[in-house]
Design a protein around this motif. Structure first.
Motif, short mmCIF file in Angstrom:
data_model
loop_
_atom_site.label_atom_id
_atom_site.label_comp_id
_atom_site.label_asym_id
_atom_site.label_seq_id
_atom_site.Cartn_x
_atom_site.Cartn_y
_atom_site.Cartn_z
N ARG A 175 0.85 -1.13 -0.10
CA ARG A 175 0.11 0.00 -0.01
C ARG A 175 0.75 1.36 0.19
NH1 ARG A 175 -4.72 -2.19 4.13
NH2 ARG A 175 -5.01 -3.94 3.26
N ILE A 176 1.42 1.48 -1.23
CA ILE A 176 2.46 2.58 -1.20
C ILE A 176 2.20 3.42 -2.58
CG2 ILE A 176 4.98 3.22 -1.81
CD1 ILE A 176 5.48 0.83 0.07
N ALA A 177 2.16 4.51 -2.60
CA ALA A 177 1.78 5.41 -3.66
C ALA A 177 3.14 5.91 -4.48
CB ALA A 177 0.98 6.75 -3.25
N PHE A 178 4.13 6.25 -3.62
CA PHE A 178 5.34 6.60 -3.80
C PHE A 178 6.39 5.94 -2.92
CE2 PHE A 178 3.35 11.07 -4.75
CZ PHE A 178 2.83 10.70 -6.12
N ASN A 179 7.49 5.58 -3.51
CA ASN A 179 8.52 5.00 -2.75
C ASN A 179 9.79 5.17 -3.61
OD1 ASN A 179 10.22 3.42 -1.09
ND2 ASN A 179 9.30 1.65 -1.88
N VAL A 188 9.09 17.25 -9.12
CA VAL A 188 7.91 16.83 -8.31
C VAL A 188 6.98 18.16 -8.92
CG1 VAL A 188 6.54 16.51 -6.37
CG2 VAL A 188 8.87 15.94 -6.52
N TYR A 189 5.89 17.63 -9.60
CA TYR A 189 5.01 18.72 -9.89
C TYR A 189 3.46 18.50 -9.03
CZ TYR A 189 7.33 17.75 -14.47
OH TYR A 189 8.28 17.88 -15.62
N VAL A 190 3.50 19.79 -8.52
CA VAL A 190 2.16 19.72 -7.43
C VAL A 190 1.12 20.73 -8.15
CG1 VAL A 190 1.43 20.30 -5.38
CG2 VAL A 190 3.69 19.34 -5.74
N GLU A 191 -0.12 20.14 -8.48
CA GLU A 191 -1.13 21.01 -9.29
C GLU A 191 -2.26 21.24 -8.18
OE1 GLU A 191 -1.50 20.75 -13.47
OE2 GLU A 191 -0.08 19.15 -13.18
N TYR A 192 -2.87 22.16 -8.15
CA TYR A 192 -4.00 22.76 -7.42
C TYR A 192 -5.01 23.37 -8.10
CZ TYR A 192 -0.97 21.93 -3.30
OH TYR A 192 -0.41 21.35 -2.41
N PRO A 193 -6.16 23.25 -8.04
CA PRO A 193 -7.27 23.93 -8.63
C PRO A 193 -6.94 25.51 -8.58
CG PRO A 193 -8.40 22.40 -7.26
CD PRO A 193 -6.96 22.41 -6.82
N ASP A 194 -6.07 25.97 -7.75
CA ASP A 194 -5.79 27.49 -7.68
C ASP A 194 -4.23 27.32 -8.35
OD1 ASP A 194 -4.91 29.85 -7.35
OD2 ASP A 194 -5.20 29.77 -5.32
N LYS A 195 -4.13 27.54 -9.65
CA LYS A 195 -3.01 27.53 -10.34
C LYS A 195 -1.81 28.40 -9.74
CE LYS A 195 -4.56 24.34 -13.48
NZ LYS A 195 -3.88 23.25 -13.21
N ASN A 196 -2.18 29.41 -9.07
CA ASN A 196 -1.28 30.37 -8.47
C ASN A 196 -0.68 29.68 -7.44
OD1 ASN A 196 -1.87 32.49 -10.21
ND2 ASN A 196 -3.66 33.09 -8.60
N THR A 266 2.98 14.43 -8.92
CA THR A 266 3.70 13.83 -9.96
C THR A 266 5.11 13.61 -9.68
OG1 THR A 266 1.82 14.11 -11.48
CG2 THR A 266 3.93 13.32 -12.22
N ILE A 267 5.44 12.46 -9.56
CA ILE A 267 7.14 12.64 -9.36
C ILE A 267 7.67 11.92 -10.52
CG2 ILE A 267 9.06 11.43 -8.18
CD1 ILE A 267 7.30 11.45 -5.61
N GLU A 268 8.63 12.75 -10.95
CA GLU A 268 9.64 12.21 -12.20
C GLU A 268 10.80 11.96 -11.78
OE1 GLU A 268 11.22 14.49 -16.50
OE2 GLU A 268 9.37 15.13 -15.58
N SER A 275 5.22 8.95 -11.78
CA SER A 275 4.20 8.20 -10.84
C SER A 275 3.44 9.20 -10.47
CB SER A 275 4.90 7.48 -9.79
OG SER A 275 3.93 6.86 -8.92
N LYS A 276 2.06 9.05 -10.22
CA LYS A 276 0.98 10.34 -10.00
C LYS A 276 -0.07 9.67 -8.75
CE LYS A 276 -2.04 13.51 -12.55
NZ LYS A 276 -2.39 13.92 -13.89
N LEU A 277 -0.39 10.87 -8.11
CA LEU A 277 -1.47 10.46 -7.09
C LEU A 277 -2.20 11.91 -7.12
CD1 LEU A 277 -2.73 9.25 -4.74
CD2 LEU A 277 -1.11 10.43 -3.18
#
Length: 347
Positions: A175-179, A188-196, A266-268, A275-277
């Motif tokens: 049960r691991i999303a990122f390892n 590492v890409y981090v996106e929110y509904p608030d693009k700012n 998202t981790i590249e 890999s994305k969550l």
């Protein structure tokens, strides 16, 4: 003549004695075998097969420094260790009483979990695991080709012993999303509904970190590189609580993707693989209230996540809160408040 009869009588007595001794020795060996559930040398166990009468089955196999489930997924290390410890340490507590014999045998026949244990690819033990005892400290088991069930327990363990043998795929999957090793992370890409508040964190080398806008452009103002390092160090390993039921996967995934996400991570790695969550709020189905008596609109303990392969999982906020950084966090002294309480109350 009398001496001959006496000699014959002595011979008969000796033969009868030897026969009785042989009978008891053989019977003892047979009973000993019927009670022999444990496998001492677990280091040589390379495969374990578990199956129930409902059609659920898993094959656990050793693959170098880890175990796999059904040749597809990495197995949970903690579950494997628990099972191997149980296999090694289980011992007979007592035979099943005559009063309970029929019920236990019926339970084993209908609901028993079949256990096959292999050492170096050779089948060495097969037995069936039934239900739990009344005191919850043992389980009913019977060896294959035996008609005598026993109550077995594991010294030092208190609880439901049968759970170590459950043949459900979702129970055994890691049960691991990122390892990741931090040395393998490139971006590492981090996106929110608030693009700012969205951003890209880059690891350029040891103690060399960069921060960019989500569109790839450079930041116009100085940012806290130590905070960027902290974020990347935190997100390299992220676990989750459980998978949702297989029967609900497609419906729940489609339903969630029609709603607004909370965040996308998202981790590249250095090879360019990603890999994305993606996380989503979970309704407050348990009816929790805040200290002021207002009902929370959303669950403040758990949330949904969709993995790279499209599977829906349930995560816990104590895991997600520490990796939920906003772009503004890298420019100020104060970290954001826990995301579970941000805008989750009804007006």
């Amino acid at each position: 003549m009398k001496k001959t009869n006496l000699l014959l009588l002595i011979v008969i007595v000796i033969l009868v004695g030897v026969s009785i001794a042989i009978y008891f020795v053989r019977n003892y060996d047979s009973q000993s075998t019927l009670r022999d559930f444990a496998v001492e040398d677990t280091a040589s166990i390379n495969k374990i097969f578990l199956a129930n009468k409902s059609g659920s089955a898993v094959t656990l196999e050793r693959a170098g420094d880890h175990w796999t489930v059904n040749k597809q997924y990495t197995a949970r290390r903690d579950f494997i260790n628990n099972l191997l410890t149980t296999i090694k340490k289980i011992e007979v507590s007592s035979p099943v009483s005559s009063a309970k014999m029929d019920r236990v045998m019926k339970d084993l026949a209908v609901q028993g979990i079949k256990v096959e244990i292999y050492q170096d690819d050779e089948l060495v033990k097969t037995y069936y695991v039934g239900g739990v005892t009344e005191d919850n400290n043992g389980a009913y088991m019977i060896l294959e080709n035996s008609d005598r069930p026993f109550i077995l327990s594991r010294p030092g363990f208190t609880g439901y012993l049968t759970v170590h043998y459950l043949p459900e795929l979702s129970e055994w999957r890691e049960r691991i999303a990122f390892n990741y090793s931090i040395d393998d992370i490139a971006k590492v890409y981090v996106e929110y509904p608030d693009k700012n508040e969205s951003f890209i964190a880059e690891r350029l080398g040891e103690n060399n970190y960069n921060l960019k806008n989500i569109d790839g452009s450079n930041m116009e103002t100085p940012f806290d590189t130590l905070r960027v390092k902290e974020f990347v160090s935190r997100i390299k390993f992220v676990g989750f609580e459980t998978y949702i039921l297989d029967s609900l996967q497609a419906f729940k995934r489609d339903s969630l993707q029609k709603t607004e996400m909370m965040a996308s991570f998202t981790i590249e790695d250095k090879t360019g693989a990603k890999s994305k969550l993606v996380t989503y709020r979970r309704p407050n189905t348990s009816g929790l209230f805040d200290p002021q008596g207002n009902i929370f609109e959303y669950d403040v303990d758990n949330l949904y996540g969709i993995l790279s392969n499209g599977e829906v999982v349930i995560l816990q906020y104590p895991i997600i809160d520490p990796i939920t950084f906003y772009k503004s966090d890298f420019f100020g002294q104060n970290h954001h408040e826990a995301v579970r309480f941000k805008e989750v109350q009804t007006p």
